[in-house]
Design an enzyme around this catalytic site. Structure first.
Site, PDB file in Angstrom:
ATOM      1  N   SER A 208      47.781  46.313  31.369  1.00 59.92           N
ATOM      2  CA  SER A 208      46.651  46.173  32.285  1.00 59.92           C
ATOM      3  C   SER A 208      46.038  44.783  32.265  1.00 59.92           C
ATOM      4  O   SER A 208      45.596  44.273  33.302  1.00 59.92           O
ATOM      5  CB  SER A 208      45.573  47.211  31.961  1.00 59.92           C
ATOM      6  OG  SER A 208      46.090  48.516  32.078  1.00 59.92           O
ATOM      7  N   HIS A 254      41.004  44.123  30.372  1.00 55.89           N
ATOM      8  CA  HIS A 254      40.912  43.991  31.824  1.00 55.89           C
ATOM      9  C   HIS A 254      40.098  42.752  32.203  1.00 55.89           C
ATOM     10  O   HIS A 254      40.508  41.964  33.063  1.00 55.89           O
ATOM     11  CB  HIS A 254      40.271  45.241  32.425  1.00 55.89           C
ATOM     12  CG  HIS A 254      41.113  46.465  32.282  1.00 55.89           C
ATOM     13  ND1 HIS A 254      40.821  47.644  32.938  1.00 55.89           N
ATOM     14  CD2 HIS A 254      42.235  46.708  31.575  1.00 55.89           C
ATOM     15  CE1 HIS A 254      41.722  48.552  32.635  1.00 55.89           C
ATOM     16  NE2 HIS A 254      42.591  48.001  31.796  1.00 55.89           N
TER      17      HIS A 254
END
Length: 303
Positions: A208, A254
């Site tokens: 991610s 993230h």
């Protein structure tokens, strides 16, 4: 992610009064674009854009077989960011997906012992391994290997679909070398921020961070091409809502990947032509230096 339609920017259709749809790329009719080849004026999408001395050219004009003749400026086709034009503009994306899938199959076959050995963790006693493990004990490889591990079928499915949709067009626009550099710089920045902020015994894994980096670079690219930014902003907001509202998500990865992707992506697509390579890879090096500093600071805190 396919490119979103933007405001018309053609030479004959200027001003807000022209709200009709943009033309489709001459090679990919389903992709609307506001950029045209500077020689033949055919509409071209990022995958078909080849950097020229002035503006961008289509592949045929860059090869000199469009009927307009061959020019020295187009003798070495380049992508928007100055990379080499590849026969398969999605090759690196396919390889990255293949590596992630292979690692996931090994996880399923070997079990948690394999995952515990390579996931990102700062410092913790791992009963399955029978020892104190973590980056703070010199296992810096975990910052890289964790980028290719996933916790469930849904986890890897979502990440690989995102990588295919976002990564393919971005790879075509940047070129292979710049694209893969962006991917790893973003992923490592996400790992470094996770290591710095998260609890030392909190394990994390997944692609991610790198994918959020590609997301940030895609937003920069779309702005550079003057596409409509509303779709990418809406998608970013949705992803951030999921990031902070769902449990068991390493939001640090993230955010770290996203920030690194925006910075690196900006350098990739806005670097001046004269010093383009120096600016692009110099920016990547600076982002990595920041990641290294964060890693060393956290290690000093835990040891």
């Amino acid at each position: 992610m396919d490119q979103a339609p933007g405001s018309p920017q053609g030479p004959e259709d200027q001003g807000p009064q022209h709200a009709q749809s943009l033309p489709g790329c001459y090679r990919h009719p389903d992709r609307e674009t506001g950029v045209r080849c500077t020689r033949c004026e055919r509409p071209i999408c990022p995958e078909c854009m080849i950097d020229a001395s002035v503006g961008f050219q289509c592949p045929e004009c860059a090869r000199g077989d469009s009927g307009t003749g061959h020019s020295p400026a187009a003798s070495r086709p380049r992508t928007l960011a100055g990379g080499s034009v590849a026969a398969d503009p999605r090759l690196v994306t396919k390889v990255l997906i293949g590596i992630n899938l292979a690692a996931f199959l090994v996880q399923r076959s070997v079990g948690d012992r394999f995952t515990n050995r390579f996931e990102l963790i700062g410092q913790a006693y791992v009963p399955l391994l029978g020892d104190i493990e973590g980056i703070a004990h010199g296992q810096y490889y975990r910052m890289l290997t964790a980028m290719f591990l996933h916790g469930s079928y849904i986890h890897i499915l979502f990440n690989m679909l995102s990588l295919w949709w976002i990564g393919g067009p971005l790879e075509a626009a940047l070129g292979r070398a710049r694209y893969v550099t962006l991917y790893f710089v973003s992923g490592l920045a996400g790992s470094a921020l996770t290591y710095l902020i998260a609890a030392p015994n909190q394990p994390s894994l997944g692609a991610s961070g790198a994918i959020f980096g590609l997301f940030g670079a895609t937003a920069v690219l779309m702005r550079r091409l003057r596409y409509d930014m509303r779709p990418v902003i809406a998608l970013l907001v949705i992803n951030l809502i999921f990031t902070f509202s769902w449990s068991n998500i390493a939001w640090q990865a993230h955010i770290g990947g996203l920030v690194a992707g925006v910075i690196t992506g900006y350098a990739m697509v806005h670097a001046p032509r004269k010093h383009r390579t120096l600016v692009q890879y110099g920016t990547c090096a600076l982002v990595l230096v920041v990641a290294v500093v964060m890693t060393l600071v956290r290690t000093s805190q835990l040891t």
